[in-house]
Design a protein around this motif. Structure first.
Motif, PDB file in Angstrom:
ATOM      1  N   VAL A   1       0.846  -1.231   0.007  1.00 10.80           N
ATOM      2  CA  VAL A   1      -0.039   0.021  -0.071  1.00 10.80           C
ATOM      3  C   VAL A   1       0.886   1.385  -0.095  1.00 10.80           C
ATOM      4  CG1 VAL A   1      -1.742   1.239   1.322  1.00 10.80           C
ATOM      5  CG2 VAL A   1      -1.848  -1.226   1.299  1.00 10.80           C
ATOM      6  N   GLY A   2       1.084   1.912  -1.218  1.00  8.37           N
ATOM      7  CA  GLY A   2       1.840   3.001  -1.099  1.00  8.37           C
ATOM      8  C   GLY A   2       1.832   3.838  -2.393  1.00  8.37           C
ATOM      9  N   SER A   3       2.754   4.549  -2.600  1.00  8.27           N
ATOM     10  CA  SER A   3       2.862   5.583  -3.666  1.00  8.27           C
ATOM     11  C   SER A   3       3.527   5.103  -4.957  1.00  8.27           C
ATOM     12  CB  SER A   3       3.914   6.591  -3.371  1.00  8.27           C
ATOM     13  OG  SER A   3       5.225   5.987  -3.142  1.00  8.27           O
ATOM     14  N   ILE A   4       2.807   5.853  -6.113  1.00  7.53           N
ATOM     15  CA  ILE A   4       3.302   5.368  -7.543  1.00  7.53           C
ATOM     16  C   ILE A   4       3.713   6.731  -8.143  1.00  7.53           C
ATOM     17  CG2 ILE A   4       2.411   4.487  -9.468  1.00  7.53           C
ATOM     18  CD1 ILE A   4       0.335   2.916  -8.045  1.00  7.53           C
ATOM     19  N   ASN A   5       4.958   6.689  -8.393  1.00  8.15           N
ATOM     20  CA  ASN A   5       5.477   8.108  -9.377  1.00  8.15           C
ATOM     21  C   ASN A   5       5.996   7.754 -10.338  1.00  8.15           C
ATOM     22  OD1 ASN A   5       4.804   9.443  -6.821  1.00  8.15           O
ATOM     23  ND2 ASN A   5       6.963   9.230  -6.012  1.00  8.15           N
ATOM     24  N   ILE A   6       6.338   8.828 -11.103  1.00 14.36           N
ATOM     25  CA  ILE A   6       7.408   8.568 -12.392  1.00 14.36           C
ATOM     26  C   ILE A   6       8.522   9.551 -11.880  1.00 14.36           C
ATOM     27  CG2 ILE A   6       6.360  10.818 -13.474  1.00 14.36           C
ATOM     28  CD1 ILE A   6       7.664   7.615 -15.377  1.00 14.36           C
ATOM     29  N   ASP A   7       9.579   9.074 -12.051  1.00 12.09           N
ATOM     30  CA  ASP A   7      11.042   9.742 -11.482  1.00 12.09           C
ATOM     31  C   ASP A   7      11.549  10.533 -12.838  1.00 12.09           C
ATOM     32  OD1 ASP A   7      10.637   8.752  -9.142  1.00 12.09           O
ATOM     33  OD2 ASP A   7      12.150   7.276  -9.254  1.00 12.09           O
ATOM     34  N   LEU A   8      11.708  11.801 -12.605  1.00 11.06           N
ATOM     35  CA  LEU A   8      12.505  12.613 -13.512  1.00 11.06           C
ATOM     36  C   LEU A   8      14.063  12.707 -12.992  1.00 11.06           C
ATOM     37  CD1 LEU A   8       9.662  15.396 -14.287  1.00 11.06           C
ATOM     38  CD2 LEU A   8       9.983  13.009 -15.122  1.00 11.06           C
ATOM     39  N   VAL A   9      14.764  12.277 -13.682  1.00 10.59           N
ATOM     40  CA  VAL A   9      16.288  12.032 -13.040  1.00 10.59           C
ATOM     41  C   VAL A   9      17.229  12.729 -13.879  1.00 10.59           C
ATOM     42  CG1 VAL A   9      17.975  10.403 -12.376  1.00 10.59           C
ATOM     43  CG2 VAL A   9      15.592   9.596 -12.241  1.00 10.59           C
ATOM     44  N   VAL A  10      18.045  13.495 -13.054  1.00 14.64           N
ATOM     45  CA  VAL A  10      19.214  14.410 -13.710  1.00 14.64           C
ATOM     46  C   VAL A  10      20.490  13.876 -13.256  1.00 14.64           C
ATOM     47  CG1 VAL A  10      20.133  16.756 -14.338  1.00 14.64           C
ATOM     48  CG2 VAL A  10      17.663  16.294 -14.466  1.00 14.64           C
ATOM     49  N   LYS A  11      21.347  13.638 -13.918  1.00 17.75           N
ATOM     50  CA  LYS A  11      22.797  13.171 -13.524  1.00 17.75           C
ATOM     51  C   LYS A  11      23.735  14.449 -14.057  1.00 17.75           C
ATOM     52  CE  LYS A  11      24.714   9.254 -13.821  1.00 17.75           C
ATOM     53  NZ  LYS A  11      25.064   7.995 -14.595  1.00 17.75           N
ATOM     54  N   SER A  12      24.587  14.950 -12.915  1.00 10.56           N
ATOM     55  CA  SER A  12      25.381  16.126 -13.091  1.00 10.56           C
ATOM     56  C   SER A  12      26.446  15.964 -12.536  1.00 10.56           C
ATOM     57  CB  SER A  12      24.589  17.386 -12.936  1.00 10.56           C
ATOM     58  OG  SER A  12      24.191  17.656 -11.592  1.00 10.56           O
ATOM     59  N   GLU A  13      27.743  16.546 -12.581  1.00  6.67           N
ATOM     60  CA  GLU A  13      29.006  16.735 -11.718  1.00  6.67           C
ATOM     61  C   GLU A  13      28.792  17.454 -10.672  1.00  6.67           C
ATOM     62  OE1 GLU A  13      32.061  17.628 -14.347  1.00  6.67           O
ATOM     63  OE2 GLU A  13      31.883  15.903 -15.551  1.00  6.67           O
ATOM     64  N   HIS A  14      27.707  18.325 -10.805  1.00  2.63           N
ATOM     65  CA  HIS A  14      27.712  19.167  -9.334  1.00  2.63           C
ATOM     66  C   HIS A  14      26.071  19.603  -9.292  1.00  2.63           C
ATOM     67  CE1 HIS A  14      27.993  22.833  -6.795  1.00  2.63           C
ATOM     68  NE2 HIS A  14      27.547  23.499  -7.755  1.00  2.63           N
ATOM     69  N   ILE A  15      25.511  19.581  -8.103  1.00  5.94           N
ATOM     70  CA  ILE A  15      24.034  19.739  -7.825  1.00  5.94           C
ATOM     71  C   ILE A  15      24.224  21.127  -7.603  1.00  5.94           C
ATOM     72  CG2 ILE A  15      22.104  19.842  -6.252  1.00  5.94           C
ATOM     73  CD1 ILE A  15      22.914  16.506  -6.172  1.00  5.94           C
ATOM     74  N   PRO A  16      23.093  21.981  -8.362  1.00  6.03           N
ATOM     75  CA  PRO A  16      23.223  23.493  -8.055  1.00  6.03           C
ATOM     76  C   PRO A  16      23.015  23.941  -6.619  1.00  6.03           C
ATOM     77  CG  PRO A  16      21.460  22.927  -9.547  1.00  6.03           C
ATOM     78  CD  PRO A  16      22.379  21.590  -9.194  1.00  6.03           C
ATOM     79  N   VAL A  17      23.335  25.061  -6.378  1.00  4.85           N
ATOM     80  CA  VAL A  17      23.033  25.753  -5.077  1.00  4.85           C
ATOM     81  C   VAL A  17      21.935  26.886  -5.528  1.00  4.85           C
ATOM     82  CG1 VAL A  17      25.031  25.311  -3.773  1.00  4.85           C
ATOM     83  CG2 VAL A  17      24.865  27.503  -5.101  1.00  4.85           C
ATOM     84  N   ALA A  18      21.259  27.589  -4.662  1.00  4.43           N
ATOM     85  CA  ALA A  18      20.399  28.644  -4.676  1.00  4.43           C
ATOM     86  C   ALA A  18      20.664  29.546  -5.895  1.00  4.43           C
ATOM     87  CB  ALA A  18      20.083  29.261  -3.454  1.00  4.43           C
ATOM     88  N   GLY A  19      20.117  29.784  -7.094  1.00  6.95           N
ATOM     89  CA  GLY A  19      20.487  30.900  -7.991  1.00  6.95           C
ATOM     90  C   GLY A  19      21.353  30.474  -9.081  1.00  6.95           C
ATOM     91  N   GLU A  20      22.031  29.195  -8.777  1.00  5.49           N
ATOM     92  CA  GLU A  20      23.063  28.612  -9.805  1.00  5.49           C
ATOM     93  C   GLU A  20      22.451  27.743 -11.035  1.00  5.49           C
ATOM     94  OE1 GLU A  20      27.384  26.037  -9.582  1.00  5.49           O
ATOM     95  OE2 GLU A  20      25.819  25.892  -7.909  1.00  5.49           O
ATOM     96  N   THR A  21      23.067  27.843 -12.097  1.00  6.63           N
ATOM     97  CA  THR A  21      22.668  26.766 -13.228  1.00  6.63           C
ATOM     98  C   THR A  21      23.696  25.981 -13.495  1.00  6.63           C
ATOM     99  OG1 THR A  21      20.897  28.240 -13.901  1.00  6.63           O
ATOM    100  CG2 THR A  21      21.681  26.793 -15.604  1.00  6.63           C
ATOM    101  N   VAL A  22      23.540  24.801 -13.683  1.00  4.80           N
ATOM    102  CA  VAL A  22      24.662  23.851 -14.038  1.00  4.80           C
ATOM    103  C   VAL A  22      24.075  23.068 -15.278  1.00  4.80           C
ATOM    104  CG1 VAL A  22      25.508  23.732 -11.756  1.00  4.80           C
ATOM    105  CG2 VAL A  22      23.853  22.046 -12.531  1.00  4.80           C
ATOM    106  N   THR A  23      25.234  22.287 -16.041  1.00  2.66           N
ATOM    107  CA  THR A  23      24.709  21.687 -17.127  1.00  2.66           C
ATOM    108  C   THR A  23      24.579  20.280 -16.681  1.00  2.66           C
ATOM    109  OG1 THR A  23      25.778  23.377 -18.715  1.00  2.66           O
ATOM    110  CG2 THR A  23      25.378  20.929 -19.568  1.00  2.66           C
TER     111      THR A  23
END
Length: 309
Positions: A11-33
């Motif tokens: 009994v539980g959740s069903i989701n779709i995962d939108l997954v992004v792989k990056s070398e760096h996870i952005p901090v507030a206000g930052e954009t990374v590729t």
């Protein structure tokens, strides 16, 4: 050799995962590729259901998806994996649950939008009461409303079904739930939140004792590369993690819990089930994605690895 086919209800959740792989996870206000983007079936409930099915269990899923393309995709995914979906409802007024997952060096950060998972109500579980007859294990998590979790564990106990509560994502739970739970399986962070933030600085033994005192249930605390610690039937112990190349930790806890349920549902002890689940968790983190990383029974039985020291 498999003793019997475990009958598992999730009994539980069903989701779709939108997954992004990056070398760096952005901090507030930052954009990374980023390096990669994929859409992968997920949700803690669905992950556990698919994991249990791949490990050889008979699985029935109780949950809800939205009336969008993601909902159709998730229903097809569960059916193709051999999971029963007679009690997976479609709520046309909701979107299917979505998880945004950012992955860096195998570690992940997750933001979840519940969507249709909020539509999993006690009445919904009541409509599925027939599947509780003769079942071995109920697996339940906390990505659906707490009142529904409470109703599900009570219904399970009334039918003699063992209850494994995976308290994720972490939340403080009412004391009334614990008499209906046979085993609680938090990770280290979740264990602290369950007991109280006041013991956040306590050692592992202190957290375990506090959790046992609170829940009066069997407890397994997962600790990533440090393995697990447990208190089962009055006996304390630990089990090491396998040494593997960690690619992505998404669904590691879900596969571990599913493996516990399957092995215990086949009449193995919880201690024996931990040994099996440790292999499943190791294989899961060795691959990318949630359900895409879940191993089959054959893969687990052929796995040979060494422990972390």
């Amino acid at each position: 050799m498999q003793k019997k086919t475990a009958k598992i209800i999730v009994v539980g959740s069903i989701n779709i995962d939108l997954v992004v792989k990056s070398e760096h996870i952005p901090v507030a206000g930052e954009t990374v590729t980023g390096q990669e983007f994929v859409m992968i079936p997920g949700g803690k409930g669905a992950n556990q259901a698919v994991a249990a099915a791949r490990l050889g269990a008979q699985v029935e899923m109780v949950g809800c998806v939205g009336g969008d393309p993601f909902g159709k995709q998730m229903l097809e995914q569960l059916t193709n994996e051999g999971v029963g979906t007679s009690y997976v409802l479609v709520d046309p007024q909701q979107t299917t649950g979505v998880a945004l997952i950012q992955v860096q060096d195998g570690e992940n950060r997750i933001t979840v939008v519940p969507g249709a998972n909020a539509s999993v109500t006690p009445a919904h579980v009541e409509r599925a009461k027939d599947v509780f007859v003769g079942a071995d294990i109920l697996l339940v998590q906390l990505e659906i409303p707490q009142e529904t979790v409470m109703y599900a564990v009570q219904l399970a106990k009334s039918h003699g079904v063992k209850v494994i509560l995976n308290p994720a994502p972490a939340a403080v739970l009412p004391d009334e739930i614990w008499p209906f739970v046979d085993l609680v399986t938090p990770n280290e962070t979740e264990a602290v939140i369950l007991t109280s933030e006041q013991i956040a600085g306590s050692d592992q033994a202190g957290i375990m004792n506090e959790l046992r005192s609170l829940t009066k249930t069997d407890v397994i605390i997962t600790q990533g590369e440090k393995g697990v610690s447990y208190h089962l039937n009055g006996v304390e112990g630990s089990y090491p993690a396998y040494r593997v190349n960690v690619v992505d930790t998404t669904a590691a806890g879900d596969s571990f819990n599913a493996a516990l349920a399957v092995w215990h549902g086949e009449s193995y002890t919880l201690e024996q089930s931990i040994a099996f689940a440790a292999k499943v968790g190791a294989l899961t983190v060795s691959s990318f994605g949630a359900q895409t990383s879940l191993p089959t029974r054959q893969e687990v039985e052929s796995f040979e690895g060494s422990f972390n020291k």
